[in-house]
Design a protein around this motif. Structure first.
Motif, PDB file in Angstrom:
ATOM      1  N   PRO A   1       0.798  -1.222   0.000  1.00  0.00           N
ATOM      2  CA  PRO A   1       0.000   0.000   0.000  1.00  0.00           C
ATOM      3  C   PRO A   1       0.837   1.281   0.000  1.00  0.00           C
ATOM      4  CG  PRO A   1       0.235  -0.747   2.236  1.00  0.00           C
ATOM      5  CD  PRO A   1       1.009  -1.733   1.377  1.00  0.00           C
TER       6      PRO A   1
ATOM      7  N   GLU B   1       1.151  -4.152   8.341  1.00  0.00           N
ATOM      8  CA  GLU B   1       0.550  -5.073   7.375  1.00  0.00           C
ATOM      9  C   GLU B   1       0.592  -6.462   8.002  1.00  0.00           C
ATOM     10  OE1 GLU B   1       2.894  -4.720   3.855  1.00  0.00           O
ATOM     11  OE2 GLU B   1       2.807  -2.532   3.932  1.00  0.00           O
TER      12      GLU B   1
ATOM     13  N   ASN C   1       1.576  -6.703   2.047  1.00  0.00           N
ATOM     14  CA  ASN C   1       1.630  -5.916   0.810  1.00  0.00           C
ATOM     15  C   ASN C   1       1.589  -6.812  -0.422  1.00  0.00           C
ATOM     16  OD1 ASN C   1       4.320  -6.670   1.725  1.00  0.00           O
ATOM     17  ND2 ASN C   1       5.135  -5.420   0.068  1.00  0.00           N
TER      18      ASN C   1
ATOM     19  N   LEU D   1      -1.963  -8.108  -0.950  1.00  0.00           N
ATOM     20  CA  LEU D   1      -2.810  -7.077  -1.558  1.00  0.00           C
ATOM     21  C   LEU D   1      -2.506  -6.910  -3.042  1.00  0.00           C
ATOM     22  CD1 LEU D   1      -2.659  -4.450   1.317  1.00  0.00           C
ATOM     23  CD2 LEU D   1      -4.724  -5.612   0.532  1.00  0.00           C
TER      24      LEU D   1
ATOM     25  N   VAL E   1      -7.434 -10.281  -0.100  1.00  0.00           N
ATOM     26  CA  VAL E   1      -7.862  -9.333   0.931  1.00  0.00           C
ATOM     27  C   VAL E   1      -7.545  -9.982   2.279  1.00  0.00           C
ATOM     28  CG1 VAL E   1      -9.791  -8.049   1.918  1.00  0.00           C
ATOM     29  CG2 VAL E   1      -9.678  -8.447  -0.561  1.00  0.00           C
TER      30      VAL E   1
ATOM     31  N   ILE F   1      -6.043   5.017   5.426  1.00  0.00           N
ATOM     32  CA  ILE F   1      -5.649   3.610   5.547  1.00  0.00           C
ATOM     33  C   ILE F   1      -6.826   2.772   6.047  1.00  0.00           C
ATOM     34  CG2 ILE F   1      -4.175   2.010   6.833  1.00  0.00           C
ATOM     35  CD1 ILE F   1      -1.989   4.205   6.740  1.00  0.00           C
TER      36      ILE F   1
ATOM     37  N   ARG G   1      -9.592   2.612   3.175  1.00  0.00           N
ATOM     38  CA  ARG G   1      -9.227   1.923   1.934  1.00  0.00           C
ATOM     39  C   ARG G   1      -8.966   0.434   2.154  1.00  0.00           C
ATOM     40  NH1 ARG G   1      -7.819   3.321  -3.154  1.00  0.00           N
ATOM     41  NH2 ARG G   1      -6.437   1.927  -4.303  1.00  0.00           N
ATOM     42  N   TYR G   2      -8.299   0.101   3.270  1.00  0.00           N
ATOM     43  CA  TYR G   2      -7.825  -1.282   3.429  1.00  0.00           C
ATOM     44  C   TYR G   2      -8.646  -2.103   4.421  1.00  0.00           C
ATOM     45  CZ  TYR G   2      -4.023   0.828   0.864  1.00  0.00           C
ATOM     46  OH  TYR G   2      -3.283   1.513  -0.083  1.00  0.00           O
TER      47      TYR G   2
ATOM     48  N   SER H   1      -6.978  -4.801   6.499  1.00  0.00           N
ATOM     49  CA  SER H   1      -5.858  -5.484   5.855  1.00  0.00           C
ATOM     50  C   SER H   1      -4.554  -4.735   6.047  1.00  0.00           C
ATOM     51  CB  SER H   1      -6.152  -5.659   4.356  1.00  0.00           C
ATOM     52  OG  SER H   1      -7.255  -6.510   4.153  1.00  0.00           O
ATOM     53  N   VAL H   2      -4.654  -3.434   6.252  1.00  0.00           N
ATOM     54  CA  VAL H   2      -3.530  -2.574   6.645  1.00  0.00           C
ATOM     55  C   VAL H   2      -4.031  -1.745   7.800  1.00  0.00           C
ATOM     56  CG1 VAL H   2      -1.905  -0.785   5.922  1.00  0.00           C
ATOM     57  CG2 VAL H   2      -2.692  -2.497   4.265  1.00  0.00           C
TER      58      VAL H   2
END
Length: 265
Positions: free
Chosen positions: A35, A104, A195, A198, A203, A251, A254-255, A258-259
């Motif tokens: 990311p 991550e 990372n 992703l 996911v 963050i 968007r993630y 996942s992050v």
């Protein structure tokens, strides 16, 4: 969709034009595409469009810490501190960590089983082929009851020699980190960096059979520069932006787990 900036080739990124004060002062930052580069793009697009940043996206043949040591980049954003320390030992240099940005979570993935309880005897397990993330992967396997490591010892870097119990007789295969998602067709389990998961379209919060905990996690991804540039105003500004509430919100949105941003508020 990747932007033109993120697709800049290394040769073009390193050959910064000397004409124009803005180009000459651009901060050259090496970053993983997901990311890290996406986060940097959010910063320059939404928070600081005036920021003079030249983004160099990593690929398999680029070693970001070597570029930093050799003066071909001003900073990098792709790694956690234990990995950085192992690189410093190999490269014979000490860098400066200027900001901890996000975690991550390392995950365990499979295309052959739906739960860890279904893992058969003698199953093959792919892990990252660098010492820090291999150790991290073993600890994740231990945390999910698949192996037991001997207490004590190094405390940071565990190896197969530190495995005290392996009740399923798991077989461990070291794979280049970026290739771990592609190993899913060939092994029962793969322990994959967030990372790379992703980038491959996984996911982590949904697809992983198990993920590292965020609480107390020592593997936060950091912005790194040289000792000489640690107080450079561009570095300090970028560090402040990356640790801002706006970036933490980006963050999270968007993630979606996942992050995970280091900043909690």
């Amino acid at each position: 969709m990747r932007s033109t900036t993120r697709r800049a080739v290394l040769a073009g990124s390193l050959a910064l034009a000397a004409s124009g004060a803005r180009a000459a002062s651009a901060l050259r930052v090496v970053a993983s595409s997901v990311p890290h580069a996406e986060i940097l793009e959010f910063v320059t697009r939404s928070l600081a469009p005036d920021f003079p940043l030249k983004l160099i996206e990593t690929s398999g043949d680029i070693r970001p810490n070597a570029l930093l040591r050799d003066g071909d980049a001003d900073a990098n954003f792709f790694q956690h501190v234990p990995f950085l320390h192992s690189e410093e030992a190999q490269l014979g240099v000490t860098f400066a960590v200027v900001a901890a940005v996000h975690i991550e979570p390392l995950g365990i993935y499979s295309r052959r089983v739906k739960t860890l309880a279904e893992v058969p005897k003698g199953a093959s397990v792919a892990l990252p082929n660098n010492v820090t993330n291999f150790s991290r992967g073993l600890k994740l396997l231990q945390g999910n009851g698949l192996i037991r490591l001997r207490p004590g010892g190094d405390g940071t870097f565990a190896t197969v020699q530190d495995i005290a119990e392996n009740p399923k007789s798991l077989r461990f295969i070291e794979v280049l980190s970026a290739q771990l998602p592609r190993s899913l067709d060939d092994v029962v389990l793969a322990v994959i960096n967030g990372n790379y998961a992703l980038e491959f379209g996984l996911v982590p919060a949904r697809d992983a059979l198990a993920l590292e905990r965020a609480e107390g996690n020592p593997y936060a991804n950091v912005l790194v520069t040289t000792q000489a540039l640690a107080r450079d105003e561009r570095i300090l500004r970028l560090a402040a932006l990356l640790t801002s509430a706006d970036v933490a919100g980006f963050i999270r949105d968007r993630y979606r787990g996942s992050v995970i941003p280091v900043r909690t508020a």
